[in-house]
Design a protein around this motif. Structure first.
Motif, PDB file in Angstrom:
ATOM      1  N   UNK A  41     -43.759 -44.286  -2.026  1.00 33.54           N
ATOM      2  CA  UNK A  41     -43.518 -44.530  -0.601  1.00 33.54           C
ATOM      3  C   UNK A  41     -44.464 -45.590  -0.044  1.00 33.54           C
ATOM      4  N   UNK A  42     -45.097 -46.342  -0.958  1.00 37.07           N
ATOM      5  CA  UNK A  42     -46.049 -47.376  -0.555  1.00 37.07           C
ATOM      6  C   UNK A  42     -47.494 -46.950  -0.694  1.00 37.07           C
ATOM      7  N   UNK A 306     -35.129 -63.056  -1.840  1.00 35.18           N
ATOM      8  CA  UNK A 306     -34.172 -62.330  -1.017  1.00 35.18           C
ATOM      9  C   UNK A 306     -34.618 -60.910  -0.671  1.00 35.18           C
ATOM     10  N   UNK A 307     -35.109 -60.095  -1.607  1.00 31.11           N
ATOM     11  CA  UNK A 307     -35.542 -58.738  -1.243  1.00 31.11           C
ATOM     12  C   UNK A 307     -36.607 -58.728  -0.145  1.00 31.11           C
ATOM     13  N   UNK A 308     -37.548 -59.659  -0.196  1.00 31.32           N
ATOM     14  CA  UNK A 308     -38.589 -59.712   0.822  1.00 31.32           C
ATOM     15  C   UNK A 308     -37.997 -60.076   2.181  1.00 31.32           C
ATOM     16  N   UNK A 309     -37.051 -61.005   2.218  1.00 28.26           N
ATOM     17  CA  UNK A 309     -36.438 -61.394   3.483  1.00 28.26           C
ATOM     18  C   UNK A 309     -35.632 -60.254   4.091  1.00 28.26           C
ATOM     19  N   UNK A 310     -34.962 -59.494   3.248  1.00 31.29           N
ATOM     20  CA  UNK A 310     -34.210 -58.338   3.741  1.00 31.29           C
ATOM     21  C   UNK A 310     -35.153 -57.272   4.293  1.00 31.29           C
ATOM     22  N   UNK A 311     -36.236 -57.028   3.569  1.00 31.66           N
ATOM     23  CA  UNK A 311     -37.199 -56.017   4.008  1.00 31.66           C
ATOM     24  C   UNK A 311     -37.860 -56.437   5.320  1.00 31.66           C
ATOM     25  N   UNK A 312     -38.196 -57.705   5.448  1.00 31.09           N
ATOM     26  CA  UNK A 312     -38.810 -58.206   6.679  1.00 31.09           C
ATOM     27  C   UNK A 312     -37.871 -58.061   7.875  1.00 31.09           C
ATOM     28  N   UNK A 313     -36.563 -58.059   7.614  1.00 35.27           N
ATOM     29  CA  UNK A 313     -35.577 -57.892   8.678  1.00 35.27           C
ATOM     30  C   UNK A 313     -35.321 -56.418   8.990  1.00 35.27           C
ATOM     31  N   UNK A 314     -36.030 -55.533   8.298  1.00 32.95           N
ATOM     32  CA  UNK A 314     -35.871 -54.106   8.550  1.00 32.95           C
ATOM     33  C   UNK A 314     -34.665 -53.496   7.869  1.00 32.95           C
ATOM     34  N   UNK A 315     -34.136 -54.158   6.845  1.00 33.17           N
ATOM     35  CA  UNK A 315     -32.957 -53.673   6.125  1.00 33.17           C
ATOM     36  C   UNK A 315     -33.399 -52.833   4.934  1.00 33.17           C
ATOM     37  N   UNK A 331     -37.661 -52.807 -14.065  1.00 36.68           N
ATOM     38  CA  UNK A 331     -39.016 -52.862 -13.502  1.00 36.68           C
ATOM     39  C   UNK A 331     -39.537 -54.285 -13.431  1.00 36.68           C
ATOM     40  N   UNK A 332     -39.197 -55.108 -14.414  1.00 34.58           N
ATOM     41  CA  UNK A 332     -39.710 -56.472 -14.446  1.00 34.58           C
ATOM     42  C   UNK A 332     -38.981 -57.347 -13.419  1.00 34.58           C
ATOM     43  N   UNK A 333     -37.718 -57.017 -13.160  1.00 29.53           N
ATOM     44  CA  UNK A 333     -36.992 -57.711 -12.090  1.00 29.53           C
ATOM     45  C   UNK A 333     -37.643 -57.403 -10.750  1.00 29.53           C
ATOM     46  N   UNK A 334     -38.029 -56.147 -10.569  1.00 27.39           N
ATOM     47  CA  UNK A 334     -38.737 -55.777  -9.336  1.00 27.39           C
ATOM     48  C   UNK A 334     -40.093 -56.466  -9.280  1.00 27.39           C
ATOM     49  N   UNK A 335     -40.777 -56.527 -10.410  1.00 20.25           N
ATOM     50  CA  UNK A 335     -42.085 -57.170 -10.457  1.00 20.25           C
ATOM     51  C   UNK A 335     -42.025 -58.641 -10.105  1.00 20.25           C
ATOM     52  N   UNK A 336     -40.915 -59.305 -10.423  1.00 25.07           N
ATOM     53  CA  UNK A 336     -40.776 -60.728 -10.120  1.00 25.07           C
ATOM     54  C   UNK A 336     -40.796 -60.995  -8.623  1.00 25.07           C
ATOM     55  N   UNK A 337     -40.349 -60.020  -7.834  1.00 24.87           N
ATOM     56  CA  UNK A 337     -40.299 -60.218  -6.383  1.00 24.87           C
ATOM     57  C   UNK A 337     -41.683 -60.180  -5.743  1.00 24.87           C
ATOM     58  N   UNK A 338     -42.666 -59.681  -6.476  1.00 24.04           N
ATOM     59  CA  UNK A 338     -44.025 -59.574  -5.929  1.00 24.04           C
ATOM     60  C   UNK A 338     -44.613 -60.958  -5.668  1.00 24.04           C
ATOM     61  N   UNK A 339     -44.223 -61.925  -6.461  1.00 27.98           N
ATOM     62  CA  UNK A 339     -44.719 -63.297  -6.262  1.00 27.98           C
ATOM     63  C   UNK A 339     -43.979 -64.027  -5.152  1.00 27.98           C
ATOM     64  N   UNK A 341     -43.176 -62.584  -1.870  1.00 29.94           N
ATOM     65  CA  UNK A 341     -43.231 -61.985  -0.550  1.00 29.94           C
ATOM     66  C   UNK A 341     -43.409 -60.485  -0.478  1.00 29.94           C
ATOM     67  N   UNK A 342     -43.179 -59.768  -1.570  1.00 31.31           N
ATOM     68  CA  UNK A 342     -43.352 -58.322  -1.562  1.00 31.31           C
ATOM     69  C   UNK A 342     -44.695 -57.935  -2.152  1.00 31.31           C
ATOM     70  N   UNK A 343     -45.230 -56.808  -1.690  1.00 37.33           N
ATOM     71  CA  UNK A 343     -46.395 -56.236  -2.367  1.00 37.33           C
ATOM     72  C   UNK A 343     -45.896 -55.442  -3.574  1.00 37.33           C
ATOM     73  N   UNK A 344     -46.809 -55.091  -4.477  1.00 37.63           N
ATOM     74  CA  UNK A 344     -46.423 -54.334  -5.662  1.00 37.63           C
ATOM     75  C   UNK A 344     -45.795 -53.001  -5.287  1.00 37.63           C
ATOM     76  N   UNK A 345     -46.357 -52.328  -4.289  1.00 38.19           N
ATOM     77  CA  UNK A 345     -45.836 -51.021  -3.909  1.00 38.19           C
ATOM     78  C   UNK A 345     -44.501 -51.141  -3.175  1.00 38.19           C
TER      79      UNK A 345
END
Length: 420
Positions: A41-42, A306-315, A331-339, A341-345
């Motif tokens: 949950x972060x 894209x995942x970071x932009x969606x999350x920033x929009x509250x989606x 898991x590695x696809x999720x890890x790629x988004x960390x670079x 705009x997303x944090x690891x959690x």
């Protein structure tokens, strides 16, 4: 005769080595100390205690309790909730090039009564490869046609589909067509924008099915009865499309039918309709981040960000991986988004806590909280990084999962070859 016997014995030996591990018999009681608990949950609890009992989490945090010496000291290793693979054909497809092993698609265009659950193969050789990378739950989903059928959520350590089921018939899957789409033109060997002349006919079929199901007087119609639960909220609607115009049309029509919380399963197209998704409060499952941009003037990192932009929009956003052959890389696809705009959690949440919320199983799965199912794994390092994702142990409902399978045997065999 000797050749026949020898060949038969070799085939039997190969078949035996290819057997998937037997499911664990019963839950165990265990206490772990000095663990870095990634709750899902972060939140991260560093050097904390974690305990399981009767298949449930009985302790997750900091406790001043006398220890009896039977606890396992993880020495700073990491505990994660079991990753959740949404919208997948896992258990329905074995060898992509052999039609007889594919049970993910039914003939015809409208198949709402098809249940993926009863076709789910718990002996699939793909399943152990998922568990070894931390994927312990999956939403096994039919495909093909305009209305593919009904998915179910399963856990990945069971003798049969009855034992595997976590949530039966959780969602109806609709493939909304696109009026215009890119297709490969063999005459020019280029991608060309083509119009689907049957677009209106296809969308009318979907709309008619929903309208008929909402009406009364069809007690003996299995197709309409399979759709009916979406109007009472017993079954979610998952809309599959990767075209901005189709996203708007599909969601607008579904909501006009009185279905308030459809889920969009899409790719890059979501980036063009973020404001619409935000306004309509639509949950989104992004189907793969490792892909090139669709348009020539798009940024090369369009999918990654894209995942970071969606999350920033509250989606509310979850991640999945296309197909199932390579979906152990979730898991590695999720890890790629960390670079991007997303944090690891935050990235972790998209394949654990948020995915569980979207699939409606968050009361028991997705986060490591007291009272929930003890479905988790222990990794030497960061599980979203292939260098740290070394899964030491995994548990499903408190039962220890066998991780040493044919994949590991092959690795050990050929590793010795090059060590000599």
């Amino acid at each position: 005769m000797k050749k026949v016997i020898t060949t038969t014995l070799m085939m039997c030996s190969m078949a035996a080595s290819a057997l998937t591990p037997a499911p664990a018999a019963k839950p165990v009681d265990q206490v772990f100390i000095n663990a870095n608990i990634h709750v899902g949950n972060g939140e991260v609890l560093e050097n904390a205690q974690f305990a399981i009992s009767d298949g449930k989490i009985s302790r997750a945090g900091y406790y001043r309790m006398a220890l009896d010496g039977s606890e396992i000291d993880l020495k700073g290793q990491h505990i994660y909730p079991g990753f959740i693979l949404a919208s997948t054909n896992l258990g329905l497809t074995e060898v992509d090039s052999v039609k007889a092993t594919i049970d993910a698609t039914e003939t015809g265009q409208l198949n709402p009564n098809v249940r993926a659950l009863i076709a789910y193969n718990t002996d699939s050789e793909r399943i152990p490869t998922m568990r070894f990378n931390g994927i312990l739950l999956a939403q096994t989903t039919p495909s093909g046609g305009l209305v593919s059928g009904t998915s179910s959520v399963v856990q990945l350590d069971a003798w049969n589909w009855e034992d595997a089921v976590v949530k039966a018939d959780d969602g109806l899957h609709i493939n909304w067509p696109a009026e215009w789409s890119k297709r490969f033109d063999f005459s020019t060997f280029t991608m060309q924008l083509k119009k689907d002349d049957k677009y209106t006919e296809k969308t009318d079929q979907i709309k008619a099915l929903l309208a008929d199901a909402r009406s009364t007087g069809h007690d003996n119609n299995v197709k309409l009865n399979a759709v009916k639960p979406v109007f009472s909220g017993q079954k979610k609607v998952f809309i599959h499309t990767n075209n901005p115009k189709s996203i708007i049309e599909a969601i607008s029509h579904i909501k006009s039918m009185g279905i308030d919380d459809p889920v969009l399963v899409t790719g890059q197209a979501a980036g063009s309709v973020i404001e619409f998704l935000q306004e309509q409060q639509i949950s989104v499952i992004i189907n793969g981040t490792h892909a090139l941009p669709q348009l020539s003037d798009d940024s090369i990192d369009e999918r990654y960000s894209l995942p970071a932009r969606l999350l920033q929009a509250g989606i509310q956003t979850a991640l999945t991986y296309p197909g199932s052959m390579s979906s152990r890389n979730l898991a590695f696809a999720a890890g790629s988004t960390v670079a991007y705009g997303l944090s690891t959690e935050q990235a972790l949440q998209m394949i654990t806590g948020t995915a569980a919320q979207i699939l409606g199983i968050d009361d028991q799965y997705g986060t490591l909280e007291v009272g929930k199912s003890a479905t988790f794994f222990i990794s030497q390092g960061d599980a979203l990084d292939m260098r740290g994702n070394v899964v030491e142990q995994a548990y499903i409902d408190g039962r220890p999962v066998e991780l040493h399978t044919r994949q590991q045997e092959l690795y050990e065999r050929y590793k010795e070859k090059y060590d000599q």
